[in-house]
Design a protein around this motif. Structure first.
Motif, PDB file in Angstrom:
ATOM      1  N   ASP A  26      -2.453  17.145  -2.975  1.00 44.63           N
ATOM      2  CA  ASP A  26      -1.707  15.883  -2.916  1.00 44.63           C
ATOM      3  C   ASP A  26      -0.403  16.037  -2.123  1.00 44.63           C
ATOM      4  N   THR A  27      -0.085  17.254  -1.743  1.00 40.65           N
ATOM      5  CA  THR A  27       1.134  17.496  -0.975  1.00 40.65           C
ATOM      6  C   THR A  27       1.092  16.741   0.344  1.00 40.65           C
ATOM      7  N   ALA A  28       2.121  15.933   0.573  1.00 42.38           N
ATOM      8  CA  ALA A  28       2.167  15.097   1.782  1.00 42.38           C
ATOM      9  C   ALA A  28       3.473  14.313   1.785  1.00 42.38           C
ATOM     10  N   GLY A  73       0.824  -1.202   0.000  1.00 42.63           N
ATOM     11  CA  GLY A  73       0.000   0.000   0.000  1.00 42.63           C
ATOM     12  C   GLY A  73       0.855   1.248   0.000  1.00 42.63           C
ATOM     13  N   TRP A  74       0.266   2.310  -0.524  1.00 42.60           N
ATOM     14  CA  TRP A  74       0.853   3.647  -0.425  1.00 42.60           C
ATOM     15  C   TRP A  74      -0.059   4.494   0.447  1.00 42.60           C
ATOM     16  N   PHE A  75       0.516   5.069   1.477  1.00 46.72           N
ATOM     17  CA  PHE A  75      -0.186   5.971   2.376  1.00 46.72           C
ATOM     18  C   PHE A  75       0.401   7.367   2.212  1.00 46.72           C
ATOM     19  N   ASP A  90       2.175  -4.264   8.232  1.00 45.75           N
ATOM     20  CA  ASP A  90       3.238  -4.781   9.086  1.00 45.75           C
ATOM     21  C   ASP A  90       4.544  -4.005   8.965  1.00 45.75           C
ATOM     22  N   TYR A  91       4.886  -3.572   7.778  1.00 43.23           N
ATOM     23  CA  TYR A  91       6.175  -2.929   7.529  1.00 43.23           C
ATOM     24  C   TYR A  91       5.967  -1.599   6.818  1.00 43.23           C
ATOM     25  N   TRP A  92       6.835  -0.640   7.162  1.00 35.94           N
ATOM     26  CA  TRP A  92       6.712   0.718   6.637  1.00 35.94           C
ATOM     27  C   TRP A  92       8.055   1.261   6.186  1.00 35.94           C
ATOM     28  N   GLY A  93       8.016   2.078   5.137  1.00 37.78           N
ATOM     29  CA  GLY A  93       9.193   2.818   4.745  1.00 37.78           C
ATOM     30  C   GLY A  93       9.308   4.099   5.544  1.00 37.78           C
ATOM     31  N   GLN A  94      10.349   4.867   5.249  1.00 35.59           N
ATOM     32  CA  GLN A  94      10.614   6.080   6.020  1.00 35.59           C
ATOM     33  C   GLN A  94       9.872   7.297   5.463  1.00 35.59           C
ATOM     34  N   GLY A  95       9.340   7.170   4.274  1.00 40.18           N
ATOM     35  CA  GLY A  95       8.569   8.249   3.672  1.00 40.18           C
ATOM     36  C   GLY A  95       9.371   9.101   2.709  1.00 40.18           C
ATOM     37  N   THR A  96       8.663   9.680   1.752  1.00 36.90           N
ATOM     38  CA  THR A  96       9.274  10.601   0.798  1.00 36.90           C
ATOM     39  C   THR A  96       8.325  11.784   0.614  1.00 36.90           C
ATOM     40  N   GLN A  97       8.880  12.992   0.615  1.00 33.97           N
ATOM     41  CA  GLN A  97       8.069  14.204   0.541  1.00 33.97           C
ATOM     42  C   GLN A  97       7.658  14.490  -0.889  1.00 33.97           C
ATOM     43  N   VAL A  98       6.380  14.763  -1.061  1.00 42.46           N
ATOM     44  CA  VAL A  98       5.836  15.204  -2.345  1.00 42.46           C
ATOM     45  C   VAL A  98       5.189  16.569  -2.112  1.00 42.46           C
ATOM     46  N   THR A  99       5.639  17.564  -2.856  1.00 42.65           N
ATOM     47  CA  THR A  99       5.111  18.915  -2.716  1.00 42.65           C
ATOM     48  C   THR A  99       4.654  19.406  -4.077  1.00 42.65           C
ATOM     49  N   ILE A 100       3.400  19.845  -4.125  1.00 43.44           N
ATOM     50  CA  ILE A 100       2.816  20.322  -5.369  1.00 43.44           C
ATOM     51  C   ILE A 100       2.538  21.815  -5.232  1.00 43.44           C
ATOM     52  N   SER A 101       3.143  22.605  -6.102  1.00 46.13           N
ATOM     53  CA  SER A 101       2.909  24.042  -6.076  1.00 46.13           C
ATOM     54  C   SER A 101       1.794  24.397  -7.053  1.00 46.13           C
ATOM     55  N   SER A 102       1.043  25.421  -6.694  1.00 48.91           N
ATOM     56  CA  SER A 102      -0.087  25.830  -7.543  1.00 48.91           C
ATOM     57  C   SER A 102       0.345  26.859  -8.568  1.00 48.91           C
ATOM     58  N   GLY A 151      -0.810  18.167   9.829  1.00 49.04           N
ATOM     59  CA  GLY A 151      -2.027  18.353  10.594  1.00 49.04           C
ATOM     60  C   GLY A 151      -3.129  17.358  10.293  1.00 49.04           C
ATOM     61  N   LYS A 152      -2.848  16.385   9.441  1.00 50.91           N
ATOM     62  CA  LYS A 152      -3.870  15.400   9.067  1.00 50.91           C
ATOM     63  C   LYS A 152      -3.400  13.997   9.416  1.00 50.91           C
ATOM     64  N   GLU A 153      -4.365  13.088   9.503  1.00 49.55           N
ATOM     65  CA  GLU A 153      -4.032  11.704   9.770  1.00 49.55           C
ATOM     66  C   GLU A 153      -3.482  11.022   8.515  1.00 49.55           C
ATOM     67  N   ARG A 154      -2.696   9.978   8.747  1.00 51.23           N
ATOM     68  CA  ARG A 154      -2.195   9.198   7.633  1.00 51.23           C
ATOM     69  C   ARG A 154      -3.366   8.487   6.959  1.00 51.23           C
ATOM     70  N   GLU A 155      -3.387   8.505   5.640  1.00 51.26           N
ATOM     71  CA  GLU A 155      -4.471   7.874   4.901  1.00 51.26           C
ATOM     72  C   GLU A 155      -3.920   6.973   3.806  1.00 51.26           C
ATOM     73  N   LEU A 156      -4.647   5.900   3.559  1.00 54.23           N
ATOM     74  CA  LEU A 156      -4.315   4.994   2.477  1.00 54.23           C
ATOM     75  C   LEU A 156      -4.803   5.599   1.172  1.00 54.23           C
ATOM     76  N   VAL A 157      -3.930   5.666   0.182  1.00 56.22           N
ATOM     77  CA  VAL A 157      -4.348   6.212  -1.109  1.00 56.22           C
ATOM     78  C   VAL A 157      -4.436   5.137  -2.184  1.00 56.22           C
ATOM     79  N   ALA A 158      -3.644   4.070  -2.083  1.00 58.36           N
ATOM     80  CA  ALA A 158      -3.681   3.013  -3.081  1.00 58.36           C
ATOM     81  C   ALA A 158      -3.107   1.736  -2.474  1.00 58.36           C
ATOM     82  N   ALA A 159      -3.631   0.615  -2.910  1.00 54.63           N
ATOM     83  CA  ALA A 159      -3.130  -0.665  -2.424  1.00 54.63           C
ATOM     84  C   ALA A 159      -3.279  -1.713  -3.516  1.00 54.63           C
ATOM     85  N   ILE A 160      -2.448  -2.744  -3.413  1.00 53.45           N
ATOM     86  CA  ILE A 160      -2.461  -3.804  -4.409  1.00 53.45           C
ATOM     87  C   ILE A 160      -2.258  -5.134  -3.705  1.00 53.45           C
ATOM     88  N   GLY A 161      -2.980  -6.160  -4.174  1.00 50.05           N
ATOM     89  CA  GLY A 161      -2.861  -7.469  -3.576  1.00 50.05           C
ATOM     90  C   GLY A 161      -1.520  -8.114  -3.860  1.00 50.05           C
TER      91      GLY A 161
END
Length: 125
Positions: A90-92, A35-37, A113-125, A42-52
């Protein structure tokens, strides 16, 4: 144990595309649903996409449906998230995650069960 490392984040403009990668090591991710979260400030972590575990089925949050595509390459032990037509909302920080499932176990929405450390995505308008 599975170690996950994300890459591909960055700063882009609205309407642009990015592809995130998640490289796994330790065990084959072919035994895991993936999955990608994301978590915005200021917001909770959310699931955006997942694959079996077998490459399907897939699930998408309504907010990204039609714009994001999750895919996996079990031979490379890597999961991808192709993000098109990006919007400022989509910035998160984007995290990949893995959850062991049985064959045909579907797409889990939580309790990964397992998580990565995260990568920043920033979208400018």
């Amino acid at each position: 144990q599975v170690q996950l490392v994300e890459s591909g984040g960055g700063l882009v403009q609205a309407g642009d595309s990015l592809r995130l990668s998640c490289a796994a090591s330790g065990r084959s991710v072919s035994m895991y649903a993936k999955g990608w979260f994301r978590q915005a400030p200021g917001k909770e972590r959310e699931l955006v996409a997942a694959i079996g575990r077998s490459g399907g089925p897939t699930w998408y949050a309504d907010s990204v449906k039609g714009r994001f595509t999750i895919s996996g390459d079990n031979a490379k032990n890597t999961v991808y998230l192709q993000m098109n037509n990006l919007k400022p909302e989509d910035t998160a920080v984007y995290y990949c995650a893995a959850k062991w499932t049985v064959v045909g176990g579907g797409v889990p929405r939580g309790n990964y069960d397992y998580w990565g450390q995260g990568t920043q995505v920033t979208i400018s308008s």
